[in-house]
Enzyme design. Structure first.
Site, PDB file in Angstrom:
ATOM      1  CG  ASP A 186     -13.249  14.294 -44.134  1.00 37.25           C
ATOM      2  OD1 ASP A 186     -14.135  15.079 -43.325  1.00 37.25           O
ATOM      3  OD2 ASP A 186     -13.414  14.532 -45.221  1.00 37.25           O
ATOM      4  CB  CYS A 188      21.732  33.103 -28.055  1.00 35.72           C
ATOM      5  SG  CYS A 188      23.472  33.872 -27.464  1.00 35.72           S
TER       6      CYS A 188
END
Length: 497
Positions: A443, A32
Site C-alpha cells: 500500500d 462475576c
C-alpha cells in the site's frame, strides 16, 4: 491465559479483562467480571469460563454487584479465526434469532449436531445457549438504559415470547425485568417515528479505554453525502438491515467524565436491534483490548511515538460486507478523495431510505442496483467491468461472504474475481472480519507512513512481524502518519478507501 494468570487478574481486579472471561464461584452460585469489587474468592472455589453462556449452563447467575453483562465483549472473536470465533461473530449479528441453529450451521458448513459439539468443547455452551446469553445482555442494556415497554424489550432482544424473556431474565440475573430496570435510572425513549414500527432510542456504548477518536476522522473523510455524515467526534449513516432500513449516530464526548460514546438510533425495526448494536460495535472496534495492542506496537521503535501520541487506536469495521467490497474496489489505485467522488456518483443508484433524517435520505446501492447502474461508473474500463461483475455475482448469490468467514474462505471467495488482488482481500479482511494481523505492505500510504516515522535507527523487519498479532493496528498508525501535512508521498499504488 492459564488458571493462575486469570486468578491473579481477578485478585488485582484488573478491568482490562472484563468481558474476556468470567469468574464463577461455587460457594455463592454467581459469576462475576474480573474486576468485581467483592472479596477475592479462594482459588479452590473458582471456575473460569470463556463465555457467560457457559456460566449459565453450569447453573450460575450474574453478580448483582459487578453486573458482568454490562461490559465490552471479548476481542477473541476477531483474533480467533476458528469455527468458534466465526460462530460468535454470526451469533452476535443475530443469525440464530433470524435463521435458527440450522441456519448458523449451514453458513459455517457444518451440521447442527457437529456445531453443537464443537462450540460445547470450545466455549462450554452450544449455539442456542450462546444466543440466549446475547439476548439477555441486549435486554439488560435496554432495560436499564431506556423506558421501552417490557414487551418491546423482549422482542427487540430477540426473545420469541414474553414468557421466555421473563424466565431468562430471572434465571440469569435472579431478578424480574422490572426489578432489573430499577437498578439504574432509565432514559427517555422516543417511540415509533413512522408507520413501519421503527423505534428511536439512545444508549451508551461500553468500551475498554483508552479510546482514540481518530476512527471518526477515518470515516468522515470517506463519508458519502446523503448516506453518511461525519466529523472528528461523530458519525451518522443509514443502512439496510434484514427487516428494514435503519439510521444511527455515534458521538464521542472527550470533555465529559468517563468520555462516553453515545449511540442514538434514529429509526430501526426492533427485530434488527441486536444486529445493529453488533455492527456498530464492530464499526468502532469497541471490543478491542487497546492496552494489549499498544503494548505490543510500542515495542517497535518506528511506532512508539505514534502509539504514545494516539493511544487506543481502533480498527474501523464494516456495517455491510457487500458495501465494503464495492468501496474497496472503487478505491483501488486512486486517492481517498477520488474514491469518495466516484462513490458519490454511484450513490445516485441507491434507493431512498424509509427512515430519512439528519440530512440522510438514501441507502448505499444494493448489488443489484449497482449492476444496473453502469452509466454512473467512471474510471478505467477494466475496473468498471470488474465492479459490475462483482455486483452481479453478489446480487445473484454466486458471491457470498460475510462476518462468518475466516481469512482462507474470504480469500477463496474474493481473489478469483476479476480486478481483485491481495490488497483488496487484505483490506476486506481488516474491515469485514476485524482480522487484527493484516499488513498491507504494498500500500502506497503504508510506505509513506513508514518513511514519515523513520527515526534513523536500525529498522526491524519490513513486514512489521514484531507487531503481530496486531499488524492491522500498525497499518492504521502508518496511514495516519502518511496523512500528516508535509509527509513525502509516492504515486499511489493503492488507496485506503
Amino acid at each position: 491465559m492459564d488458571f493462575w494468570q486469570r486468578y491473579r487478574a481477578i485478585d488485582a481486579r484488573d478491568t482490562r479483562f472484563d468481558g474476556q472471561f468470567f469468574t464463577a464461584v461455587r460457594t455463592t452460585g454467581i459469576y462475576c467480571r474480573p474486576s468485581c469489587p467483592a472479596r477475592t474468592p479462594k482459588a479452590s472455589n473458582v471456575t473460569f469460563y470463556e463465555t457467560s453462556a457457559a456460566a449459565h449452563e453450569a447453573g450460575y447467575r450474574a453478580c448483582k454487584r459487578c453486573l458482568p453483562e454490562a461490559v465490552p465483549g471479548t476481542p477473541a472473536w476477531n483474533v480467533r479465526q476458528d469455527i468458534a470465533g466465526r460462530a460468535m461473530r454470526l451469533i452476535n449479528d443475530g443469525v440464530v434469532n433470524r435463521d435458527g441453529v440450522a441456519g448458523l450451521a449451514a453458513r459455517l458448513g457444518y451440521s447442527p449436531r457437529q456445531l453443537n459439539r464443537i462450540l460445547g468443547q470450545e466455549l462450554g455452551a452450544g449455539p442456542l445457549s450462546l444466543a440466549r446469553a446475547a439476548r439477555a445482555q441486549t435486554a439488560r442494556t435496554l432495560l436499564v438504559s431506556t423506558s421501552m415497554k417490557l414487551a418491546d424489550v423482549a422482542f427487540a432482544a430477540g426473545f420469541s415470547s414474553i414468557r421466555q424473556f421473563n424466565e431468562t431474565i430471572a434465571e440469569v440475573f435472579d431478578m424480574t425485568p422490572t426489578a432489573l430496570r430499577q437498578t439504574s435510572p432509565g432514559r427517555t425513549v422516543r417511540h415509533p417515528v413512522n408507520g413501519g414500527g421503527a423505534t428511536a432510542l439512545t444508549l451508551d456504548l461500553p468500551y475498554r479505554p483508552p479510546f482514540d477518536p481518530g476512527v471518526f476522522s477515518f470515516l468522515a473523510v470517506r463519508a458519502i453525502p446523503g448516506i453518511e455524515e461525519g466529523t472528528p467526534t461523530s458519525y451518522a449513516r443509514t443502512l439496510r438491515l434484514p427487516h428494514g432500513d435503519a439510521r444511527f449516530r455515534v458521538e464521542y464526548d472527550d470533555g465529559a467524565r468517563e468520555r462516553p460514546l453515545t449511540l442514538t438510533i434514529g429509526a430501526v425495526d426492533l427485530r434488527d436491534l441486536p444486529a445493529l448494536l453488533s455492527r456498530v460495535r464492530r464499526l468502532f472496534d469497541l471490543d478491542a483490548d487497546p492496552e494489549a495492542i499498544d503494548g505490543t506496537l510500542a515495542a517497535d521503535s518506528r511506532l512508539a511515538g505514534s502509539v504514545a501520541a494516539a493511544p487506543g487506536m481502533r480498527l474501523p469495521g464494516a456495517v455491510d460486507p457487500q458495501e465494503l467490497l464495492v468501496r474497496a474496489m472503487v478505491g483501488q489505485q486512486i486517492t481517498v478523495a477520488a474514491a469518495r467522488t466516484a462513490l458519490t456518483q454511484l450513490s445516485a443508484a441507491g434507493s431512498p431510505t424509509s427512515a430519512p433524517g439528519d440530512g440522510l435520505d438514501r441507502l448505499f446501492p444494493a448489488p443489484a442496483e449497482i449492476a444496473a447502474a453502469g452509466h454512473l461508473l467512471r474510471g478505467p474500463r477494466r475496473r468498471t467491468e470488474s465492479l459490475l461483475h462483482a455486483a452481479s455475482a453478489m446480487a445473484t448469490g454466486h458471491l457470498d461472504f460475510g462476518y462468518g468467514d475466516d481469512l482462507p474462505s474470504l480469500t477463496a471467495a474474493l481473489l478469483p474475481l476479476p480486478g481483485v488482488g491481495p490488497w483488496t482481500v487484505g483490506y476486506a479482511a481488516m474491515r469485514v472480519l476485524g482480522a487484527p494481523d493484516i499488513f498491507l505492505a504494498n500500500d502506497a500510504a503504508v510506505r509513506n507512513g513508514i518513511r514519515a516515522l523513520d527515526n534513523g535507527t536500525s529498522a526491524p523487519s519490513p513486514d512489521f512481524r514484531e507487531a503481530s498479532p496486531w499488524r492491522s493496528y500498525a497499518t492504521m498508525h502508518l496511514w495516519r502518519a502518511a496523512a500528516r501535512p508535509g509527509t513525502p508521498t509516492t504515486i499511489p499504488a493503492k488507496g485506503t478507501p
